[in-house]
Design an enzyme around this catalytic site. Structure first.
Site, PDB file in Angstrom:
ATOM      1  N   TRP A   1       0.823  -1.205   0.000  1.00 50.17           N
ATOM      2  CA  TRP A   1       0.000   0.000   0.000  1.00 50.17           C
ATOM      3  C   TRP A   1       0.859   1.257   0.000  1.00 50.17           C
ATOM      4  O   TRP A   1       0.366   2.355  -0.277  1.00 50.17           O
ATOM      5  CB  TRP A   1      -0.944   0.009   1.202  1.00 50.17           C
ATOM      6  CG  TRP A   1      -0.265   0.266   2.527  1.00 50.17           C
ATOM      7  CD1 TRP A   1       0.782  -0.401   3.071  1.00 50.17           C
ATOM      8  CD2 TRP A   1      -0.621   1.278   3.477  1.00 50.17           C
ATOM      9  NE1 TRP A   1       1.109   0.111   4.301  1.00 50.17           N
ATOM     10  CE2 TRP A   1       0.255   1.148   4.577  1.00 50.17           C
ATOM     11  CE3 TRP A   1      -1.600   2.265   3.517  1.00 50.17           C
ATOM     12  CZ2 TRP A   1       0.191   1.980   5.694  1.00 50.17           C
ATOM     13  CZ3 TRP A   1      -1.669   3.083   4.639  1.00 50.17           C
ATOM     14  CH2 TRP A   1      -0.778   2.946   5.713  1.00 50.17           C
ATOM     15  N   ASP A   2       2.150   1.105   0.305  1.00 52.05           N
ATOM     16  CA  ASP A   2       3.075   2.236   0.283  1.00 52.05           C
ATOM     17  C   ASP A   2       2.943   3.018  -1.018  1.00 52.05           C
ATOM     18  O   ASP A   2       3.016   4.252  -1.037  1.00 52.05           O
ATOM     19  CB  ASP A   2       4.522   1.741   0.380  1.00 52.05           C
ATOM     20  CG  ASP A   2       4.788   0.856   1.579  1.00 52.05           C
ATOM     21  OD1 ASP A   2       3.853   0.181   2.036  1.00 52.05           O
ATOM     22  OD2 ASP A   2       5.940   0.821   2.041  1.00 52.05           O
TER      23      ASP A   2
ATOM     24  N   GLU B   1       0.337  -1.863  12.773  1.00 54.56           N
ATOM     25  CA  GLU B   1       0.427  -3.319  12.696  1.00 54.56           C
ATOM     26  C   GLU B   1       0.800  -3.978  14.023  1.00 54.56           C
ATOM     27  O   GLU B   1       1.000  -5.196  14.063  1.00 54.56           O
ATOM     28  CB  GLU B   1       1.433  -3.699  11.603  1.00 54.56           C
ATOM     29  CG  GLU B   1       0.936  -3.314  10.222  1.00 54.56           C
ATOM     30  CD  GLU B   1       1.974  -3.507   9.136  1.00 54.56           C
ATOM     31  OE1 GLU B   1       1.594  -3.557   7.957  1.00 54.56           O
ATOM     32  OE2 GLU B   1       3.184  -3.597   9.472  1.00 54.56           O
TER      33      GLU B   1
ATOM     34  N   LYS C   1       2.554   1.554  16.153  1.00 52.51           N
ATOM     35  CA  LYS C   1       3.748   1.433  15.309  1.00 52.51           C
ATOM     36  C   LYS C   1       3.959   2.675  14.447  1.00 52.51           C
ATOM     37  O   LYS C   1       5.082   3.131  14.246  1.00 52.51           O
ATOM     38  CB  LYS C   1       3.625   0.201  14.419  1.00 52.51           C
ATOM     39  CG  LYS C   1       4.826  -0.066  13.524  1.00 52.51           C
ATOM     40  CD  LYS C   1       4.607  -1.320  12.684  1.00 52.51           C
ATOM     41  CE  LYS C   1       5.806  -1.631  11.799  1.00 52.51           C
ATOM     42  NZ  LYS C   1       5.590  -2.827  10.958  1.00 52.51           N
ATOM     43  N   GLN C   2       2.877   3.209  13.890  1.00 46.61           N
ATOM     44  CA  GLN C   2       2.987   4.307  12.927  1.00 46.61           C
ATOM     45  C   GLN C   2       1.665   5.058  12.871  1.00 46.61           C
ATOM     46  O   GLN C   2       0.684   4.669  13.490  1.00 46.61           O
ATOM     47  CB  GLN C   2       3.320   3.761  11.547  1.00 46.61           C
ATOM     48  CG  GLN C   2       2.228   2.871  10.973  1.00 46.61           C
ATOM     49  CD  GLN C   2       2.684   2.069   9.774  1.00 46.61           C
ATOM     50  OE1 GLN C   2       3.541   1.218   9.884  1.00 46.61           O
ATOM     51  NE2 GLN C   2       2.101   2.346   8.633  1.00 46.61           N
TER      52      GLN C   2
END
Length: 756
Positions: free
Chosen positions: A358-359, A497, A609-610
Site C-alpha cells: 500500500w506504500d 500493525e 507502530k505508525q
C-alpha cells in the site's frame, strides 16, 4: 564513439544542494551507500557498488517487473530488524546481470579497493543529471594510480546504460590490463539462482548475453560495446555467463587511458524479440556516443525536475535531502509500463523481495499525481491489470468484489509470507495478507485522487470505475450487521500493525465507508453521463442495481468510533482499555519496541507502530474542523513509537498543518535521515525507503506548503518555518502547471488567472 565533448562528461553541478557526496571507504556502511547512490530510471535500478568489487559490496541490477520464484529457493532463517526471510519459495525481484563490472590490473596485480592502499575516494551522485561520479587513488608497490569513473542510466532512453573509466598512472609507466564485463553469474540474496539458459554471441561492433529466469522463463538480453581510446587491439571473451572485452596496453606516466562502455537491456516483458531489440538499440546508442547520450538523459531529467523540484530556502542540508528523495521517487516508476509498480525499496535493494505494498498508493502515488500524471496513470493501470487476482482473493476469502494483495508482484497474486522472525528472534505468524484489508480502500483512494486532479475521463471509463465498483462491492460484503443494528468490520489490521485481530478499526471502517460513497457517486455519474458505458460495465461484472441499496445501508451504518464529546476516534474497539506505556521512558533507544517489550506484551499496550488515526484525518479530515485534528494528534502522537519508516513524514505533515513547526521540522528531519544517517547502521542496505521519501514530499506540499484539495480547486494555508524563508514547488492540476511560492503563512500561486 564520439569524444568531442568528453570534457563535459565530468562536469558535475557546482551547486552542493544538487548532489550527494560520500568520502572515503567504510565497509560496514557500504551496503547502505550502494542503495543511496543507486542509478535509477524507472525501468532499472543499479546499486552503486564499486566496479571492481569488494568483500563489502552487494552489486545488483534490478529490472522493474521481472520477478521469479525458484523451486531451489532454500529456507532461510536470517533475522533482521524490519523483515526476515521466509521458508517457502516466494516471487522476488530478480537480480539481473551486473553490467558495470570492471577488472583492472597494473602489471600482474589488481587495482582494486581492497588490494592496495586506498589513498582517497569520493563518490558523488548528481541528482540534476542522474550521474554517479567516482574518483579514487590507489597506492601499490610505490606506484600511485588515479582513477575516475562515471555511470548513468538514461532517463531519455531507459534501456541504455553507460559507463566511462579513466585511468592515470601518476608516477609510473607500465602495463595495464582492463576488462569491461557484463557479468551474468549473479544470484539473489541467500545464493538463490534465478537465471538459467545462458547464451552469448558476438556481432559486428558488440556482444550479446541472453539468459532467462528459471520458472517464468522471462528472457533478459544485454548487448554491450566498449572501446579503450588509444588501444590498438582488444580481445573478446565469453565465459558462458559473462561477456568480457579485454585490453592490454602500455601506459605512460601522467597520460590517462579512457574507456567508454555502452550497454542496452531488453526483456521479453518489453518485446517478443528482446535480443534483436537490444542489438538494434546498442547500434543506435554507439552511433550517438556517450556524450550525446548523456546530454539527452540530462535533458530528460531537467524536464522532470521542472515539474517535481521542491525548493527550500535557507537550509542547504534539508534541500539536498529533499532532492535525494525526489531523485529516487522519479527513478522508481516507469510511465511507459502499465504492468509494474514500485516496491517498498524501489529498485535499489532486495528487502521485501521487491514486493508492492500500500506504500505505493498512499505514500508514493501523490507525488506522481501532482508532478507527472502519466506515471500516476501507469501505476493505477498496474492495479487494473491485477484486478482479476484481486477478485480471486476476495472470492477465496468468501467475499465479493476485489480484495487486493497485501504483497504483490507482477501477477497481483498475494505473496505475503506466512511468518517472519522479528529482531528479538521470535517467530511471528504474518497476518497482514489475511487481515490488512485496508489496501482495497487505499487503492480506491488513489483512483479517485487521480481522477479528481486530472479529470482523465478516459481512464475512469476504461479502468477506474470498474476498480472502484469492485472495491465498493468488497466492503459491502466485508461488513457485518451487529446486534446493535450497526455495521462492523471485524478482525482486521489497520496501518498500526502492532494490533492484530482488531474489530472496527477507525481507519479501515472510515475508508471503507468512503469507498462505498465514491462507488455510489460513480454509478450515478455513469448513468447520467455515459449510459452506454454503464450498461456494458454492469453487464460485464454482473452488477445488480439492488446492490446500491446495500451500499447505502452499509455506508450509513458503519461505526466509526468517533466520540463527539472528546473529539477522538478510538483507533479500534477496545483500544482505550489497553495498557498505557510512557514511550519517553525508553528514550534514547536504538531498538524497536517489539524487542524491548516482546511481541506478546506490546500487542496489549496502546503503543502504535505508525500513523493510523493521524493518517486517516489527513486523508479524509477536511470534513472535520481543526479542533478534531488537533485533539487526535495530541492523543496519538505520544503513543506512537515510529517503528516504521512510514510514520515520521506523516507526523511532520500533521504537525505542520497545526502550526507546530519545531515538532514538524524534527519529524521531517527524522524521515530524511532514515536512509542517510549511516551512523545508525545500514537501514538502507536493503534499499531506500520509498514510502518515507514519498511522505517527505507530502509533508512539504500538504504540510508546510498547506495545500488542500477541495471540490474544484486547490487552497493553500502554508506554515513555512522562518529558518527556511521560502518554500517553492510546482503542481500539476487539471492540465495546468501551477507554481507555488510560500513564505510564513502566505502563498502566491501562479498563474493567478486560474483562480486558485
Amino acid at each position: 564513439m564520439a569524444t568531442h565533448t568528453e570534457r563535459d562528461l565530468w562536469a558535475l553541478t557546482d551547486d552542493p544542494r544538487w548532489r550527494m557526496t560520500i568520502e572515503g571507504w567504510n565497509p560496514q556502511q557500504e551496503p547502505g551507500i550502494e542503495a543511496v547512490l543507486a542509478l535509477v530510471n524507472g525501468y532499472q535500478g543499479t546499486r552503486a557498488a564499486v566496479e571492481e568489487g569488494s568483500t563489502a559490496s552487494t552489486p545488483a541490477t534490478f529490472i522493474n517487473g521481472v520477478f521469479d520464484a525458484s523451486t531451489k529457493q532454500a529456507a532461510q532463517a536470517a533475522a533482521t530488524p524490519d523483515y526476515a526471510v521466509i521458508a517457502a519459495p516466494t516471487p522476488e525481484l530478480v537480480v539481473a546481470p551486473n553490467w558495470s563490472r570492471l577488472r583492472i590490473m597494473a602489471g600482474d596485480k589488481p587495482l582494486a579497493i581492497e588490494s592496495g592502499e586506498l589513498l582517497e575516494q569520493r563518490r558523488t551522485l548528481d541528482f540534476r543529471r542522474g550521474v554517479l561520479l567516482r574518483e579514487w587513488r590507489i597506492g601499490q608497490d610505490g606506484r600511485t594510480t588515479r582513477l575516475r569513473s562515471l555511470r548513468f542510466a538514461s532517463l531519455h532512453e531507459r534501456h541504455v546504460l553507460c559507463q566511462v573509466l579513466e585511468i592515470t598512472p601518476e608516477d609510473w609507466s607500465g602495463t595495464i590490463t582492463l576488462e569491461a564485463i557484463v557479468d551474468g553469474a549473479v544470484t539473489n540474496e541467500g545464493s538463490v539462482q534465478h537465471l538459467v539458459s545462458y547464451q552469448s554471441s558476438a556481432f559486428d561492433g558488440g556482444m550479446l548475453l541472453s539468459t532467462a529466469t528459471s520458472e517464468k522463463q522471462t528472457r533478459l538480453c544485454f548487448a554491450t560495446a566498449a572501446e579503450l581510446h588509444g588501444a590498438a587491439s582488444s580481445a573478446d571473451q565469453d565465459t558462458g555467463q559473462a561477456l568480457i572485452k579485454r585490453w592490454q596496453v602500455e601506459a605512460r606516466q601522467g597520460q590517462p587511458l579512457t574507456m567508454h562502455k555502452i550497454v542496452t537491456v531488453f526483456t521479453s516483458r518489453d518485446d517478443p524479440n528482446p535480443a534483436d531489440r537490444a542489438v538494434e538499440r546498442l547500434n543506435e546508442a554507439v552511433a550517438l556516443g556517450i556524450p550525446a547520450l548523456l546530454e539527452r538523459s540530462a535533458s530528460a531529467w531537467a524536464e522532470r525536475w521542472s515539474t517535481a523540484d521542491v525548493e527550500i530556502g535557507g537550509d542547504e542540508q534539508m534541500q539536498r535531502q529533499t532532492r535525494f528523495a525526489l531523485y529516487h521517487l522519479i527513478g522508481s516508476a516507469n510511465p511507459d509500463d502499465e504492468y509494474a509498480s514500485p516496491g517498498a525499496r524501489s529498485l535499489t535493494g532486495e528487502r521485501y523481495k521487491g514486493h508492492v505494498f500500500w506504500d505505493t498508493e498512499i505514500f508514493v502515488f501523490p507525488f506522481f499525481v501532482y508532478t507527472h500524471p502519466p506515471t500516476a496513470r501507469a501505476l493505477l493501470m498496474y492495479r487494473y491489470h491485477t484486478l482479476p487476482a484481486a477478485r480471486d482473493k476476495a472470492r477465496a476469502h468468501g467475499y465479493r468484489g476485489a480484495l487486493y494483495a497485501w504483497e504483490s508482484t507482477d501477477s497481483g497474486v498475494d505473496v505475503t509470507p506466512p511468518f517472519v522472525y522479528n529482531a528479538a528472534g521470535e517467530r511471528l505468524e504474518i497476518l497482514t495478507g489475511l487481515q490488512e484489508h485496508h489496501i482495497s480502500a487505499d487503492i480506491a483512494y488513489a483512483v479517485w485522487q487521480y481522477w479528481h486532479a486530472t479529470q482523465d475521463e478516459q481512464f475512469l471509463l476504461s479502468a477506474g470505475a470498474e476498480m472502484l465498483l469492485e472495491m465498493a462491492r468488497f466492503w459491502a460484503s466485508r461488513a457485518e450487521r451487529g446486534e446493535d443494528d450497526r455495521y462492523h468490520i471485524r478482525k482486521v489490521i489497520g496501518p498500526d500493525e502492532f494490533h492484530e485481530h482488531a474489530d472496527d478499526s477507525a481507519y479501515t471502517n472510515r475508508m471503507a465507508q468512503w469507498v462505498l460513497r465514491r462507488g455510489l457517486e460513480v454509478v450515478d455519474w455513469l448513468k447520467a453521463q455515459h449510459a452506454a458505458r454503464w450498461q456494458d460495465l454492469a453487464a460485464s461484472i454482473g452488477f445488480d442495481d439492488g446492490e446500491l441499496a446495500t451500499w447505502h445501508e452499509v455506508a450509513d451504518g458503519l461505526v466509526d468510533n468517533f466520540d463527539p464529546q472528546t473529539g477522538l476516534f478510538e483507533q479500534h474497539r477496545g483500544y482505550y482499555d489497553l495498557e498505557q506505556v510512557d514511550l519517553q521512558s525508553f528514550e534514547p533507544r536504538n531498538k524497536t519496541m517489539d524487542v524491548l517489550l516482546g511481541w506478546n506484551r506490546l500487542t496489549r499496550t496502546q503503543i502504535i507502530k505508525q500513523a493510523d488515526v493521524v493518517m486517516l484525518l489527513f486523508l479524509l479530515g477536511d470534513r472535520y474542523p481543526r479542533e478534531i485534528h488537533e485533539a487526535n494528534f495530541r492523543f496519538y502522537e505520544p503513543r506512537t513509537s515510529h517503528d516504521s519508516s512510514l510514520s515520521p513524514s506523516f507526523h511532520a505533515l500533521a504537525a505542520a498543518r497545526l502550526g507546530e513547526l519545531e515538532l514538524a521540522r524534527r519529524y521531517f528531519a527524522q524521515a530524511a535521515s532514515i536512509d542517510l544517517d549511516f551512523t545508525k547502521g545500514v537501514t538502507a542496505a536493503g534499499g531506500v525507503h520509498s514510502a518515507a521519501l514519498g511522505g517527505m514530499w507530502q509533508a512539504l506540499v500538504f504540510g508546510f506548503g498547506g495545500m488542500f484539495v477541495e471540490a474544484d480547486r486547490l487552497r493553500f494555508e502554508p506554515h513555512v518555518p522562518q529558518e527556511w524563508s521560502t518554500l517553492r514547488f510546482p503542481i500539476q492540476w487539471r492540465g495546468s502547471t501551477l507554481h507555488v511560492s510560500a513564505s510564513g503563512a502566505t502563498a502566491e500561486v501562479m498563474p493567478p488567472s486560474l483562480g486558485f
